[in-house]
Design a protein around this motif. Structure first.
Motif, PDB file in Angstrom:
ATOM      1  N   ASP A  59     -38.405 -21.331  10.989  1.00 51.90           N
ATOM      2  CA  ASP A  59     -38.174 -21.644  12.755  1.00 51.90           C
ATOM      3  C   ASP A  59     -37.822 -20.276  13.362  1.00 51.90           C
ATOM      4  OD1 ASP A  59     -38.597 -24.401  12.264  1.00 51.90           O
ATOM      5  OD2 ASP A  59     -36.327 -24.468  11.674  1.00 51.90           O
ATOM      6  N   ILE A  60     -38.651 -19.399  13.618  1.00 50.50           N
ATOM      7  CA  ILE A  60     -38.574 -18.051  14.121  1.00 50.50           C
ATOM      8  C   ILE A  60     -38.262 -18.198  15.694  1.00 50.50           C
ATOM      9  CG2 ILE A  60     -39.676 -15.947  14.528  1.00 50.50           C
ATOM     10  CD1 ILE A  60     -41.620 -16.772  12.040  1.00 50.50           C
ATOM     11  N   PRO A  61     -37.435 -17.676  16.167  1.00 50.49           N
ATOM     12  CA  PRO A  61     -37.142 -17.672  17.554  1.00 50.49           C
ATOM     13  C   PRO A  61     -38.209 -17.173  18.486  1.00 50.49           C
ATOM     14  CG  PRO A  61     -35.006 -16.912  16.514  1.00 50.49           C
ATOM     15  CD  PRO A  61     -36.194 -16.694  15.325  1.00 50.49           C
ATOM     16  N   ASN A  66     -43.714 -11.993  19.644  1.00 45.81           N
ATOM     17  CA  ASN A  66     -44.375 -10.807  19.996  1.00 45.81           C
ATOM     18  C   ASN A  66     -43.513  -9.535  19.977  1.00 45.81           C
ATOM     19  OD1 ASN A  66     -46.926 -12.265  20.507  1.00 45.81           O
ATOM     20  ND2 ASN A  66     -45.666 -13.200  22.238  1.00 45.81           N
ATOM     21  N   ALA A  67     -42.609  -9.530  19.412  1.00 42.85           N
ATOM     22  CA  ALA A  67     -41.542  -8.417  19.461  1.00 42.85           C
ATOM     23  C   ALA A  67     -42.255  -7.466  18.491  1.00 42.85           C
ATOM     24  CB  ALA A  67     -40.261  -8.956  18.919  1.00 42.85           C
ATOM     25  N   ASP A  68     -41.530  -5.960  18.744  1.00 43.06           N
ATOM     26  CA  ASP A  68     -41.929  -4.999  17.840  1.00 43.06           C
ATOM     27  C   ASP A  68     -40.930  -5.410  16.484  1.00 43.06           C
ATOM     28  OD1 ASP A  68     -41.855  -2.545  16.458  1.00 43.06           O
ATOM     29  OD2 ASP A  68     -41.941  -1.368  18.244  1.00 43.06           O
ATOM     30  N   THR A 104     -49.005 -16.722   9.780  1.00 42.15           N
ATOM     31  CA  THR A 104     -48.945 -16.737  11.168  1.00 42.15           C
ATOM     32  C   THR A 104     -48.932 -15.680  12.039  1.00 42.15           C
ATOM     33  OG1 THR A 104     -46.661 -17.446  11.602  1.00 42.15           O
ATOM     34  CG2 THR A 104     -48.407 -19.220  11.230  1.00 42.15           C
ATOM     35  N   PRO A 105     -49.225 -15.237  13.265  1.00 38.29           N
ATOM     36  CA  PRO A 105     -48.862 -13.936  13.848  1.00 38.29           C
ATOM     37  C   PRO A 105     -47.299 -13.615  13.874  1.00 38.29           C
ATOM     38  CG  PRO A 105     -50.757 -15.100  15.106  1.00 38.29           C
ATOM     39  CD  PRO A 105     -50.190 -16.117  14.034  1.00 38.29           C
ATOM     40  N   GLN A 106     -46.566 -14.612  14.207  1.00 34.85           N
ATOM     41  CA  GLN A 106     -45.168 -14.618  14.394  1.00 34.85           C
ATOM     42  C   GLN A 106     -44.641 -14.202  12.777  1.00 34.85           C
ATOM     43  OE1 GLN A 106     -46.820 -17.078  15.441  1.00 34.85           O
ATOM     44  NE2 GLN A 106     -45.613 -19.146  15.285  1.00 34.85           N
ATOM     45  N   GLY A 107     -45.224 -14.870  12.006  1.00 38.89           N
ATOM     46  CA  GLY A 107     -44.961 -14.621  10.620  1.00 38.89           C
ATOM     47  C   GLY A 107     -44.997 -13.257  10.091  1.00 38.89           C
ATOM     48  N   VAL A 109     -45.019 -10.582  11.955  1.00 37.52           N
ATOM     49  CA  VAL A 109     -43.767  -9.882  12.626  1.00 37.52           C
ATOM     50  C   VAL A 109     -42.571  -9.696  11.921  1.00 37.52           C
ATOM     51  CG1 VAL A 109     -42.449  -9.758  14.550  1.00 37.52           C
ATOM     52  CG2 VAL A 109     -44.686 -10.060  14.985  1.00 37.52           C
ATOM     53  N   ILE A 110     -42.280 -11.034  11.419  1.00 35.74           N
ATOM     54  CA  ILE A 110     -41.007 -10.966  10.467  1.00 35.74           C
ATOM     55  C   ILE A 110     -41.476 -10.493   9.197  1.00 35.74           C
ATOM     56  CG2 ILE A 110     -39.477 -12.660   9.234  1.00 35.74           C
ATOM     57  CD1 ILE A 110     -39.189 -12.521  12.375  1.00 35.74           C
ATOM     58  N   LEU A 111     -42.455 -10.535   8.396  1.00 36.51           N
ATOM     59  CA  LEU A 111     -42.630  -9.796   7.253  1.00 36.51           C
ATOM     60  C   LEU A 111     -42.851  -8.222   7.112  1.00 36.51           C
ATOM     61  CD1 LEU A 111     -45.628 -11.985   5.766  1.00 36.51           C
ATOM     62  CD2 LEU A 111     -43.355 -11.848   5.061  1.00 36.51           C
ATOM     63  N   ARG A 112     -43.300  -7.807   8.334  1.00 34.10           N
ATOM     64  CA  ARG A 112     -43.014  -6.390   8.703  1.00 34.10           C
ATOM     65  C   ARG A 112     -41.793  -5.954   8.944  1.00 34.10           C
ATOM     66  NH1 ARG A 112     -48.140  -4.438   8.159  1.00 34.10           N
ATOM     67  NH2 ARG A 112     -50.040  -5.709   8.449  1.00 34.10           N
ATOM     68  N   ALA A 113     -40.943  -6.772   9.605  1.00 33.94           N
ATOM     69  CA  ALA A 113     -39.692  -6.356  10.076  1.00 33.94           C
ATOM     70  C   ALA A 113     -38.860  -6.313   8.789  1.00 33.94           C
ATOM     71  CB  ALA A 113     -39.037  -7.161  10.989  1.00 33.94           C
ATOM     72  N   ALA A 114     -39.033  -7.246   7.719  1.00 38.34           N
ATOM     73  CA  ALA A 114     -38.375  -7.290   6.531  1.00 38.34           C
ATOM     74  C   ALA A 114     -38.692  -6.049   5.725  1.00 38.34           C
ATOM     75  CB  ALA A 114     -38.729  -8.651   5.691  1.00 38.34           C
ATOM     76  N   ALA A 115     -40.035  -5.747   5.684  1.00 37.01           N
ATOM     77  CA  ALA A 115     -40.361  -4.561   4.924  1.00 37.01           C
ATOM     78  C   ALA A 115     -39.720  -3.489   5.383  1.00 37.01           C
ATOM     79  CB  ALA A 115     -41.978  -4.698   4.676  1.00 37.01           C
ATOM     80  N   ARG A 116     -39.731  -3.261   6.559  1.00 36.64           N
ATOM     81  CA  ARG A 116     -39.142  -2.076   7.115  1.00 36.64           C
ATOM     82  C   ARG A 116     -37.479  -1.927   6.985  1.00 36.64           C
ATOM     83  NH1 ARG A 116     -43.125  -1.596  12.498  1.00 36.64           N
ATOM     84  NH2 ARG A 116     -44.806  -1.867  11.392  1.00 36.64           N
TER      85      ARG A 116
END
Length: 234
Positions: A59-61, A66-68, A104-107, A109-116
């Motif tokens: 349930d991604i906010p 589309n956030a960085d 998904t596109p928003q998913g 974003v979260i994966l890349r944020a988690a990796a960083r």
């Protein structure tokens, strides 16, 4: 109500402590209703050490869609290094989730944020997956693109499948596999515990003992399933 939730959590954790469980990893994220003060209360009352999570579930906010990824990572890093919601309680694991619909596109974003976040803090990542769709491979592809150490990645719910080609492929990438759903029966297409154990034995016999976790995917407060099913899973 909250009192019944607390009573159920306290009873289950007390039983776990009596059975020798000293630490649990709670991967409840903000979008799943994470309550770190409740975790603190339960930990102090039972003696069980509880590791809290940052990150996001399915349930991604909408504000994150589309956030960085760097901006989201900064929020996760704060929860790890400073604390969650001004409590001073620091997260010790990063939770992400992708299911039947893949990445998904928003998913992503979260994966890349988690990796960083993982790269910045050395805190490991725990993933929710749909292994019947080989979703773990898609997660690993993004983590590889981000250049993280895959030994810091746990691919969860991996014993929902008996596809050993998929499982061995993940293990050869050096990730951890979460064989974390016993005895099965949680979903309509779920494997029985006997088949799950046969697959675990195959992985162990192949020499991957140090890359698998045998555990439970347990929710103290009932959000679904019959009382009989929940007792079986217990």
């Amino acid at each position: 109500d909250m009192n019944s939730i607390k009573e159920k959590c306290l009873a289950d954790l007390s039983d776990a402590w009596s059975g020798g469980v000293q630490t649990i990893v709670d991967v409840t994220t903000m979008d799943l209703g994470r309550d770190v003060l409740l975790l603190e209360d339960m930990s102090r009352q039972t003696g069980v050490h509880i590791i809290a999570a940052t990150g996001n579930w399915l349930d991604i906010p909408r504000a994150f869609w589309n956030a960085d990824p760097d901006k989201i990572a900064a929020l996760y890093i704060k929860e790890i290094e400073v604390g969650i919601e001004e409590t001073g309680i620091k997260a010790g694991i990063i939770k992400v989730a992708n299911d039947r619909d893949g990445i998904t596109p928003q998913g992503e974003v979260i994966l890349r944020a988690a990796a960083r976040t993982c790269k910045a803090t050395n805190v490991p990542i725990s993933t929710h997956t749909y292994p019947q769709g080989r979703i773990g491979e898609e997660q690993v592809r993004i983590f590889e693109d981000e250049g993280i150490n895959l030994a810091q990645v746990y691919i969860g719910h991996s014993n929902d499948t008996s596809d050993t080609e998929y499982l061995f492929g993940l293990l050869e990438k050096n990730v951890w596999l979460g064989l974390d759903r016993y005895p099965g029966g949680f979903l309509p297409d779920s494997l029985a515990w006997e088949r799950r154990t046969e697959v675990a034995k195959q992985l162990i016999d192949a020499g991957f003992t140090n890359q698998i976790f045998l555990s439970h995917d347990w929710v103290a407060y009932p959000y679904g399933g019959t009382p009989h099913l929940r007792e079986q899973r217990r």
